[in-house]
Design an enzyme around this catalytic site. Sequence first.
Site, PDB file in Angstrom:
ATOM      1  N   CYS A 109       7.106   2.259   8.874  1.00 13.76           N
ATOM      2  CA  CYS A 109       7.495   2.708   7.612  1.00 13.76           C
ATOM      3  C   CYS A 109       7.307   4.109   7.164  1.00 13.76           C
ATOM      4  O   CYS A 109       8.112   4.814   7.666  1.00 13.76           O
ATOM      5  CB  CYS A 109       6.606   1.720   6.324  1.00 13.76           C
ATOM      6  N   HIS A 214       8.127  -3.649   8.801  1.00 11.73           N
ATOM      7  CA  HIS A 214       6.694  -3.898   8.810  1.00 11.73           C
ATOM      8  C   HIS A 214       6.339  -4.991   9.810  1.00 11.73           C
ATOM      9  O   HIS A 214       6.199  -6.141   9.573  1.00 11.73           O
ATOM     10  CB  HIS A 214       5.915  -4.286   7.697  1.00 11.73           C
ATOM     11  N   GLU A 216       3.904  -5.642  11.692  1.00 12.05           N
ATOM     12  CA  GLU A 216       2.478  -6.199  11.274  1.00 12.05           C
ATOM     13  C   GLU A 216       2.272  -7.359  10.329  1.00 12.05           C
ATOM     14  O   GLU A 216       1.314  -8.321  10.344  1.00 12.05           O
ATOM     15  CB  GLU A 216       1.416  -5.250  10.762  1.00 12.05           C
TER      16      GLU A 216
END
Length: 240
Positions: A109, A214, A216
């Site tokens: 990001c 993202h 994660e």
Amino acid sequence: MSLIGLTIHPATAPDRAELDTLLANIIQAVERAGGLPVLIPLGLNDATLRKLYARLDGVLFSGGGDIEPAHYRADAHPAVGGVAPERDRVELALVRWVVADSKPFFGICRGMQVLNVALGGTLYRDLASEYPGAPKHDFYPGLPYDYRSHAIQVEEDSLLSKILGEPVLAVNSLHHQACHDLASGLQVAARAADGVVEAVELPRHPFGLAVQWHPECLPDAPEMRRLFEAFIAAAGANRD
Ligand code: MN
């Protein structure tokens, strides 16, 4: 184990709770991929930062607030928020070092935007007001972070393509800015259907990859876990 430095947001970040959650997810993802995560503090002078950096096998640039537009020769904009001058200083230095030293890095990001700006590129300060068609990429707050709101098309023959293993997939999207002019040396690795750059990479670097989404926050997705695993593996090879 590969020692992976993670950049962090300041304690004063306006959306600190959200950023804490994202960072906790990154810490878990790095650990699960076999890396040893360590947070890179803000406030170190250049010499100390450099010494810490020298111990790291790889650097992960995490998500966060917006970069000060002056860093990419742009004026202020009402939609720009969460600017953290110290964070900008630390991350812009770290990008230049990992590129110069061929040290593996992974951007997420804001991490992708920092990469582009540090190497001379520019950003759309706000997609809704500056990008043709005003595409929506800021699916927050209100939706879960793992909500896959749009598809991306991955470039053939890219590092990203080798890792993900599929040319089209859906990703989450928690950003209101994006790369505009790409820094020389960077290559687009994926785009959304509206043309917004969703991943970039640095060719001829051991592992230089950054994504706008993202991964994660998608810990159950094998292809997203592979992003972290490939980065950690490259960091390990760099150490050996
Ligand atoms: Mn997006």
